[in-house]
Design an enzyme around this catalytic site. Structure first.
Site, PDB file in Angstrom:
ATOM      1  CD  GLU A  68      -1.259  -2.324   2.154  1.00  0.00           C
ATOM      2  OE1 GLU A  68      -0.055  -2.618   1.997  1.00  0.00           O
ATOM      3  OE2 GLU A  68      -2.019  -2.962   2.909  1.00  0.00           O
ATOM      4  CD  GLU A  90      15.779 -30.501  -3.033  1.00  0.00           C
ATOM      5  OE1 GLU A  90      16.721 -31.185  -3.467  1.00  0.00           O
ATOM      6  OE2 GLU A  90      15.628 -29.313  -3.318  1.00  0.00           O
ATOM      7  CG  LEU A 108      11.105 -37.866   1.048  1.00  0.00           C
ATOM      8  CD1 LEU A 108      11.572 -38.310  -0.329  1.00  0.00           C
ATOM      9  CD2 LEU A 108      10.326 -36.562   0.949  1.00  0.00           C
ATOM     10  CB  CYS A 159      -0.456  -4.351   8.692  1.00  0.00           C
ATOM     11  SG  CYS A 159       0.516  -2.893   8.285  1.00  0.00           S
TER      12      CYS A 159
END
Ligand SMILES: NC(=O)c1ccc[n+]([C@@H]2O[C@H](COP(=O)([O-])OP(=O)(O)OC[C@H]3O[C@@H](n4cnc5c(N)ncnc54)[C@H](OP(=O)(O)O)[C@@H]3O)[C@@H](O)[C@H]2O)c1
Length: 333
Positions: free
Chosen positions: A51, A272, A278, A77
């Site tokens: 803004e 990764e 994982l 905000c």
């Protein structure tokens, strides 16, 4: 108002690789006859919000034209952070109407920005392209709503489902290369999009990765790994001074790790590999996206990729590679 909001989303994305942990926000100022007379996007962390940038742009390019409406992708905000409250600026600038894409889930704002504007007599319209605005900031929203980072799991596997060759004795292990130059570049883009990157202990030992963002512009992510049994060599490249590194050694439970990363303000983590880490995360069901690259080669035996259903995934073919992508939340069109 949608066309102005679409422009806000384009502007928001200009900050994509630099604004974290702030949200990406775009704003446009519109005159009474519908002309855009100011544009801005949130600058890198600590810099002015969208803004404020839009008003500065207006003062420079269209100083004589009155602003009727501010359109902004995230609620303005209303608190003092690294910059003063945008709501105060908007009120001071005498804007008639504010159009907001989605609410800011940060408890310091969370509806209070809109309330402040309404109390000052400004007409506030909310929810324009709301899902699109939420999607752009899904990482930031996840942190504030669920108190954990947004989690993206990513790996590459052969056509017969292996992520690595089987370990071959002591010393350096042969590396399986599935990714191509192009898909490697896409992975580096993902690294730039996320605040942290993580791999398991064995991947650090076998591959000695740097985990930097060298094939895309943007900041290097914070590196995260595990070391329950103090097996990691302090000379490993993951400890280089090119980016900070966090090591979990006492408690490596995924839920606890996500809680700790959130307490450090980390809104996203790209995991990764390897397969065991994982699988632990998949079993805990605390993840948001899955990106699996499948190459065309077969190796017959090796470290099996995690067990996960790829049928629900979106499939893209990039030359000889197949990319499977799944998101818990459906992205808006
Ligand atoms: N194709 C790809 O996309 C890709 C990506 C990355 C890696 N890789 C390959 O994958 C291989 C390594 O995979 P990996 O499955 O053997 O190892 P990994 O997932 O990298 O690391 C697993 C090790 O991390 C430690 N650990 C600590 N807490 C854990 C937890 N909560 N969950 C799971 N592990 C935890 C354990 O070691 P301790 O018992 O010592 O605690 C465990 O053995 C490497 O050879 C690498 O080249 C392939």
């Amino acid at each position: 108002m949608e066309k102005y909001m679409r422009r806000c989303l384009q502007l928001a994305r200009l900050g994509e690789y630099y604004v974290a942990p702030n949200p990406m926000v775009g704003a446009v100022l519109v005159s009474a006859d519908g002309v855009i007379v100011g544009e801005g996007f949130t600058a890198p962390y600590g810099g002015p919000h969208a803004e404020r940038c839009a008003f500065a742009d207006h003062d420079l390019r269209f100083p004589g034209v009155a602003v009727d409406t501010l359109v902004v992708s995230l609620e303005p905000c209303c608190h003092y952070g690294k910059t003063p409250p945008c709501a105060d600026l908007i009120i001071r600038r005498g804007v008639r109407r504010v159009v907001v894409g989605c609410l800011d889930p940060n408890p310091l704002v969370a509806g209070k920005g809109i309330e402040k504007l309404r109390n000052a007599g400004i007409e506030v319209v909310t929810g324009v392209l709301e899902q699109h605005c939420q999607w752009v900031n899904r990482r930031f929203i996840c942190l504030h709503k669920h108190h954990r980072p947004y989690v993206i799991l990513k790996w590459a596997q052969t056509a017969d489902g292996f992520m690595a060759y089987l370990p071959q004795g002591e010393g350096e292990q042969p590396r399986l290369h599935v990714s191509t130059d192009l898909t490697k570049r896409l992975v580096h883009r993902m690294r730039a999009e996320n605040m942290a990157i993580m791999v398991g202990t064995q991947t650090v030992i076998n591959d000695n990765p740097r985990l930097l963002c060298t094939h895309w512009s943007g900041r290097n992510p914070i590196r995260v790994t595990l070391d329950r049994h103090h097996r990691l060599n302090p000379e490993s490249r993951i400890f280089s001074d090119e980016a900070p590194t966090i090591v979990y050694s006492d408690d490596t439970d995924w839920r606890h790790i996500t809680e700790d990363l959130a307490s450090r303000g980390i809104h996203s983590v790209l995991v990764e590999g390897g397969a065991r880490l994982l699988q632990h995360i998949i079993d805990s069901d605390i993840y948001d996206e899955l990106h699996v690259e499948v190459g065309e080669q077969t190796i017959g035996q090796g470290v099996m990729a995690p067990k996960v259903e790829l049928k629900q995934c979106r499939l893209t073919q990039i030359r000889q590679q197949r990319l499977y992508e799944w998101t818990r939340q459906t992205p808006p069109l």
